[in-house]
Design a protein around this motif. Structure first.
Motif, short mmCIF file in Angstrom:
data_model
loop_
_atom_site.label_atom_id
_atom_site.label_comp_id
_atom_site.label_asym_id
_atom_site.label_seq_id
_atom_site.Cartn_x
_atom_site.Cartn_y
_atom_site.Cartn_z
N THR A 1 0.85 -1.19 0.00
CA THR A 1 0.00 0.00 0.00
C THR A 1 0.89 1.24 0.00
N LEU A 2 0.62 2.15 -0.94
CA LEU A 2 1.38 3.39 -1.01
C LEU A 2 0.43 4.58 -0.90
N GLU A 3 0.84 5.57 -0.13
CA GLU A 3 0.08 6.82 -0.02
C GLU A 3 0.97 7.97 -0.49
N ALA A 4 0.52 8.68 -1.50
CA ALA A 4 1.29 9.81 -2.01
C ALA A 4 1.18 10.99 -1.06
N PRO A 5 2.31 11.63 -0.72
CA PRO A 5 2.27 12.78 0.18
C PRO A 5 1.66 13.99 -0.53
N GLU B 1 -0.14 10.09 -9.70
CA GLU B 1 0.11 11.30 -10.50
C GLU B 1 0.79 12.42 -9.70
N CYS B 2 2.06 12.20 -9.34
CA CYS B 2 2.82 13.18 -8.58
C CYS B 2 3.82 13.89 -9.50
N PRO B 3 4.04 15.19 -9.30
CA PRO B 3 4.89 15.97 -10.22
C PRO B 3 6.37 15.61 -10.07
N ARG B 4 7.09 15.73 -11.16
CA ARG B 4 8.54 15.58 -11.14
C ARG B 4 9.16 16.87 -10.57
N PRO B 5 10.41 16.82 -10.09
CA PRO B 5 11.05 18.04 -9.59
C PRO B 5 11.07 19.17 -10.62
N ILE B 6 11.30 18.85 -11.89
CA ILE B 6 11.34 19.89 -12.91
C ILE B 6 9.98 20.56 -13.09
N ASP B 7 8.90 19.85 -12.73
CA ASP B 7 7.56 20.44 -12.83
C ASP B 7 7.33 21.52 -11.77
N LEU B 8 8.12 21.48 -10.70
CA LEU B 8 7.92 22.41 -9.60
C LEU B 8 8.97 23.52 -9.56
N SER C 1 4.89 10.24 -14.21
CA SER C 1 5.03 10.93 -12.93
C SER C 1 6.12 10.33 -12.06
N ALA C 2 6.41 11.02 -10.95
CA ALA C 2 7.60 10.73 -10.15
C ALA C 2 7.43 9.61 -9.14
N PHE C 3 6.31 9.56 -8.49
CA PHE C 3 6.14 8.75 -7.28
C PHE C 3 5.36 7.47 -7.58
N PRO C 4 5.90 6.31 -7.24
CA PRO C 4 7.22 6.02 -6.65
C PRO C 4 8.30 5.94 -7.73
N ALA D 1 20.53 13.03 -10.35
CA ALA D 1 20.28 13.44 -11.74
C ALA D 1 19.17 14.48 -11.86
N GLY D 2 18.40 14.66 -10.79
CA GLY D 2 17.33 15.66 -10.80
C GLY D 2 15.99 15.14 -11.26
N LEU D 3 15.82 13.82 -11.25
CA LEU D 3 14.58 13.22 -11.74
C LEU D 3 13.61 12.84 -10.63
N HIS D 4 14.11 12.69 -9.40
CA HIS D 4 13.29 12.20 -8.30
C HIS D 4 13.59 12.94 -7.00
N TYR D 5 12.65 12.83 -6.08
CA TYR D 5 12.84 13.27 -4.70
C TYR D 5 13.30 12.06 -3.88
N PRO D 6 14.00 12.27 -2.77
CA PRO D 6 14.34 11.13 -1.90
C PRO D 6 13.12 10.33 -1.48
N LEU D 7 11.99 11.02 -1.32
CA LEU D 7 10.76 10.34 -0.92
C LEU D 7 10.33 9.30 -1.95
N ASP D 8 10.54 9.57 -3.23
CA ASP D 8 10.22 8.61 -4.28
C ASP D 8 11.03 7.34 -4.11
N SER D 9 12.28 7.51 -3.70
CA SER D 9 13.17 6.36 -3.56
C SER D 9 12.69 5.42 -2.46
#
Length: 405
Positions: free
Chosen positions: A154-158, A232-239, A253-256, A312-320
């Motif tokens: 089970t995953l919950e997007a922040p 459907e979570c935004p990538r870092p470049i989207d923000l 999208s980024a997550f996970p 590389a700028g593609l993900h947040y640590p949270l995605d990992s």
């Protein structure tokens, strides 16, 4: 996220062993009728298919075939041999056979093409599972076994503000890009060379091992894409335009994190395989208590792969971290489906820490995903016995035999 199917042949140029990686080419089973794989409908729209029939593509061979077929079909003889199997001109081998050989034996499986084995195995992995949205939270998704209902992961997007706070970490990790360039670029594709070096795998000796791992990675990719699409979570470049990723941002999208999911999935599944094969170095710590086992090294590699996607700028640590939870849980499900003993625990959940603390206050702890000592374990729910997945079980047995010392 890496593309396992794209490197189908790279499992080895030694000949047919290279087809071990064709687990990612499940769709190619339909290409038998297609002379042009670039056509919109594989198996139908090749030059010898519908375009040739419609006249869109001139095809004298197809026209001649249709003429000859019509003459045979209207005469009541679809073959030049009308006598059937009882005719003496039809020798039967082996002599005196009493019927067809038994189905679904290991020998039958080994005679199949690798991509056909992959399709059958993937169907078994998808059997009886579904992704559902949780009633109490629109951004909480669960992959479950349907009968009986058992949560696999089970995953919950922040919320968005948590991702915005993590942008500072993504920006800070960008300082490592110059020294990590070769590492990052070599890990865009499946990291097969990296984990093969750790586990001592070669295409010539470990054909079915590569097939099982390829099928598993293809399955993991399917599931991570379902989670990405649903959450459907935004990538870092989207923000932020400050991020400026060093490689092209994927169009989903980024997550996970897909790379984190696949890397941790592979680390756990390969450990299960080597444990089943009796490898003494699979899980035991090395001399002096230092973690040098196969599992420890594969976990460190998975952390490195996940961290490099942040650099590389593609993900947040949270995605990992979410990818780690997803990958480990999926590996346990696949090992269970392959009938591997001792890997039936599932139910991984993100966020991992559920003591009521607001998610944004847990960020320093969650960033431990980048520390090799951090390891997320699946939940304590047990999948039922006897998964009854014949193809997967037989392929696992073949792979285990290859990995025995």
């Amino acid at each position: 996220m890496s593309n396992w199917g794209a490197m189908a042949g790279s499992a080895g140029s030694a000949g047919s062993a290279g087809s071990a990686g064709s687990a990612g080419s499940a769709g190619s089973a339909g290409s038998a009728g297609s002379a042009g794989s670039a056509s919109p409908i594989v198996g139908l729209d090749g030059p010898v298919g519908l375009p040739g029939y419609s006249g869109q593509i001139s095809n004298p061979m197809l026209a001649r075939s249709l003429i000859e077929d019509r003459e045979l079909l209207l005469s009541g003889a679809a073959s030049l041999f009308d006598e059937g199997p009882g005719d003496p001109s039809f020798p039967v081998w082996p002599p005196g056979t009493g019927g067809l050989p038994p189905a679904q034996t290991p020998a039958t499986l080994q005679r199949l093409q690798a991509n056909v084995r992959a399709v059958l195995a993937e169907q078994e992995l998808l059997q009886g599972i579904s992704i559902v949205g949780m009633p109490s939270a629109t951004r909480k998704i669960r992959l479950q076994l349907d009968a009986p209902v058992i949560p696999i992961v089970t995953l919950e997007a922040p919320p968005l503000d948590v991702f915005i706070k993590q942008l500072k970490l993504v920006d800070a990790f960008s300082d490592l890009r110059s020294e990590r360039t070769e590492d990052i670029l070599s890990q865009v594709v499946p990291q097969s060379a990296h984990w093969s070096a750790i586990a001592g795998l070669t295409p010539e000796r470990h054909r079915y091992t590569y097939e099982v791992l390829g099928i598993g990675l293809r399955f993991a990719m399917m599931q991570v894409m379902r989670f990405k699409h649903a959450l459907e979570c935004p990538r870092p470049i989207d923000l932020s335009r400050r991020i400026q990723p060093m490689i092209l941002t994927p169009g989903y999208s980024a997550f996970p994190s897909g790379h984190s999911t696949e890397a941790h999935f592979l680390a756990e599944l390969l450990t299960a395989l080597m444990s089943d094969a009796g490898r003494p170095d699979a899980k035991e710590p090395g001399a002096g208590g230092k973690q040098r086992s196969l599992q420890a090294q594969l976990n460190r590699l998975a952390h490195r792969v996940a961290e490099n996607r942040v650099v590389a700028g593609l993900h947040y640590p949270l995605d990992s971290l979410a990818g780690q939870v997803l990958g480990v849980s999926l590996a346990h499900y696949v090992a269970w489906a392959c009938n591997a003993a001792g890997w039936e625990k599932v139910g991984g959940e993100f966020p991992v820490i559920t003591d009521g603390t607001p998610l944004e206050d847990l960020l320093p702890k969650m960033d431990l995903v980048l520390d090799p000592a951090c390891m997320v374990l699946p939940g304590q729910t047990l999948l039922p016995g006897n998964p009854n997945r014949t193809v997967l079980s037989q392929m696992w047995t073949l792979a285990v035999a290859e990995c025995r010392i």
